[in-house]
Design a protein around this motif. Structure first.
Motif, PDB file in Angstrom:
ATOM      1  N   GLU A  12       0.812  -1.215   0.000  1.00  0.00           N
ATOM      2  CA  GLU A  12       0.000   0.000   0.000  1.00  0.00           C
ATOM      3  C   GLU A  12       0.846   1.266   0.000  1.00  0.00           C
ATOM      4  OE1 GLU A  12      -3.232   2.500  -0.160  1.00  0.00           O
ATOM      5  OE2 GLU A  12      -3.074   0.377  -0.614  1.00  0.00           O
ATOM      6  N   ARG A  13       2.025   1.222   0.592  1.00  0.00           N
ATOM      7  CA  ARG A  13       2.895   2.408   0.644  1.00  0.00           C
ATOM      8  C   ARG A  13       3.184   2.941  -0.760  1.00  0.00           C
ATOM      9  NH1 ARG A  13       3.370   6.050   4.215  1.00  0.00           N
ATOM     10  NH2 ARG A  13       4.133   7.555   2.770  1.00  0.00           N
ATOM     11  N   PHE A  14       3.331   2.033  -1.720  1.00  0.00           N
ATOM     12  CA  PHE A  14       3.566   2.409  -3.109  1.00  0.00           C
ATOM     13  C   PHE A  14       2.447   3.319  -3.606  1.00  0.00           C
ATOM     14  CE2 PHE A  14       2.826   1.659  -7.618  1.00  0.00           C
ATOM     15  CZ  PHE A  14       4.076   1.913  -8.150  1.00  0.00           C
ATOM     16  N   HIS A  15       1.210   2.937  -3.352  1.00  0.00           N
ATOM     17  CA  HIS A  15       0.053   3.697  -3.832  1.00  0.00           C
ATOM     18  C   HIS A  15      -0.119   5.008  -3.071  1.00  0.00           C
ATOM     19  CE1 HIS A  15      -0.943   0.351  -6.363  1.00  0.00           C
ATOM     20  NE2 HIS A  15      -0.824  -0.446  -5.319  1.00  0.00           N
ATOM     21  N   VAL A  16       0.159   4.990  -1.779  1.00  0.00           N
ATOM     22  CA  VAL A  16       0.094   6.224  -0.979  1.00  0.00           C
ATOM     23  C   VAL A  16       1.086   7.249  -1.517  1.00  0.00           C
ATOM     24  CG1 VAL A  16       0.560   7.187   1.312  1.00  0.00           C
ATOM     25  CG2 VAL A  16      -0.756   5.074   1.097  1.00  0.00           C
ATOM     26  N   ASP A  17       2.303   6.801  -1.820  1.00  0.00           N
ATOM     27  CA  ASP A  17       3.321   7.710  -2.347  1.00  0.00           C
ATOM     28  C   ASP A  17       2.939   8.255  -3.716  1.00  0.00           C
ATOM     29  OD1 ASP A  17       4.823   7.438  -0.088  1.00  0.00           O
ATOM     30  OD2 ASP A  17       6.333   6.149  -0.989  1.00  0.00           O
ATOM     31  N   ARG A  18       2.345   7.441  -4.550  1.00  0.00           N
ATOM     32  CA  ARG A  18       1.950   7.915  -5.874  1.00  0.00           C
ATOM     33  C   ARG A  18       0.846   8.960  -5.769  1.00  0.00           C
ATOM     34  NH1 ARG A  18       6.021   5.856  -5.939  1.00  0.00           N
ATOM     35  NH2 ARG A  18       6.911   4.494  -7.477  1.00  0.00           N
ATOM     36  N   ARG A  19      -0.100   8.733  -4.872  1.00  0.00           N
ATOM     37  CA  ARG A  19      -1.147   9.746  -4.661  1.00  0.00           C
ATOM     38  C   ARG A  19      -0.533  11.043  -4.158  1.00  0.00           C
ATOM     39  NH1 ARG A  19      -4.097   5.168  -2.906  1.00  0.00           N
ATOM     40  NH2 ARG A  19      -3.477   5.521  -0.755  1.00  0.00           N
ATOM     41  N   ARG A  20       0.403  10.953  -3.224  1.00  0.00           N
ATOM     42  CA  ARG A  20       1.084  12.139  -2.702  1.00  0.00           C
ATOM     43  C   ARG A  20       1.783  12.887  -3.837  1.00  0.00           C
ATOM     44  NH1 ARG A  20       6.206  10.558  -0.050  1.00  0.00           N
ATOM     45  NH2 ARG A  20       6.753  10.571  -2.241  1.00  0.00           N
TER      46      ARG A  20
END
Length: 78
Positions: A12-20
């Motif tokens: 999930e960290r991957f997707h959180v960073d992309r949204r950021r």
């Protein structure tokens, strides 16, 4: 600038960073990513790329070569 590695960007960290990053881009901000391998093998090239990005955003400084054989001695300037 962010040092990007597989361990931190799993799941999930991957997707959180992309949204950021998308939200930051909407504000005109840029996220530059490098890997630990790039920093180990090509530190001067990374410094040159960072300097060019900063200069495009108004920084008046210049990256300085670390030695006579440094890649920055032939790096393009603005």
């Amino acid at each position: 600038m962010e040092i990007d590695g597989r361990l931190w960007h799993a799941g999930e960290r991957f997707h959180v960073d992309r949204r950021r990053d998308r939200r930051a881009a909407g504000r005109g901000e840029v996220t530059l990513r490098v890997t630990p391998l790039e920093l180990d093998n090509q530190p001067c090239e990374v410094a040159g790329e960072l300097a060019l990005a900063l200069r495009h955003r108004g920084w008046a400084g210049r990256a300085r070569p670390c030695s006579e054989g440094c890649a920055l001695t032939t790096w393009p300037t603005l």
